[in-house]
Scaffold this active site. Sequence first.
Site, short mmCIF file in Angstrom:
data_model
loop_
_atom_site.label_atom_id
_atom_site.label_comp_id
_atom_site.label_asym_id
_atom_site.label_seq_id
_atom_site.Cartn_x
_atom_site.Cartn_y
_atom_site.Cartn_z
CB ILE A 64 -0.88 0.02 1.27
CG1 ILE A 64 -1.74 -1.25 1.35
CG2 ILE A 64 -1.73 1.28 1.34
CD1 ILE A 64 -2.31 -1.52 2.73
CB CYS A 65 2.23 3.73 -1.69
SG CYS A 65 1.72 3.81 -3.41
CG HIS A 66 -0.81 9.44 -1.42
ND1 HIS A 66 -0.42 10.69 -1.81
CD2 HIS A 66 -2.09 9.57 -1.00
CE1 HIS A 66 -1.41 11.54 -1.62
NE2 HIS A 66 -2.44 10.89 -1.12
CB VAL A 93 -4.25 5.35 1.73
CG1 VAL A 93 -3.54 4.22 2.42
CG2 VAL A 93 -3.33 6.50 1.46
#
Length: 107
Positions: A64-66, A93
Site C-alpha cells: 500500500i502507498c498513497h 490509500v
Amino acid sequence: MKQLSPTELASWLADTQTPAPLLLDVREAWEYALCHIAGSENRPMNSIPATVTELDAERPTVVICHHGMRSYQVAAFLERAGFDDIYNLAGGVAAWADAVEPAMARY
C-alpha cells in the site's frame, strides 16, 4: 503481482474464513501518521531491501502507498525476491478513502 481494488481488499479483510494478509504500507512515517488502513504495518519503501528477510514470503501481502505507484514498485521487488502471493492496492490509500473509508484523512 495482482492488482487489488479497495473494495476487493475490504471484502477480503471482512471475510473471517480467509487468513488476513499482511498490509504492508510503504509510505513515509509522516504519511502513515496522517492516515492509514487499520492493521497495516508501516515500512517505508527505502527500508524494504534491508528488511526483506523479516517478511514472510509465504504470507499473502498487500502493498500500500498513497496512489499505488510506490507500492507497485515494492510489490515487483518482492516478487523478484521470491514472494509469490503479492498484491498491489490499486489507487492506494487515496482510493481506499474514496471507496471504503470516506471519513479517512486525506493529503
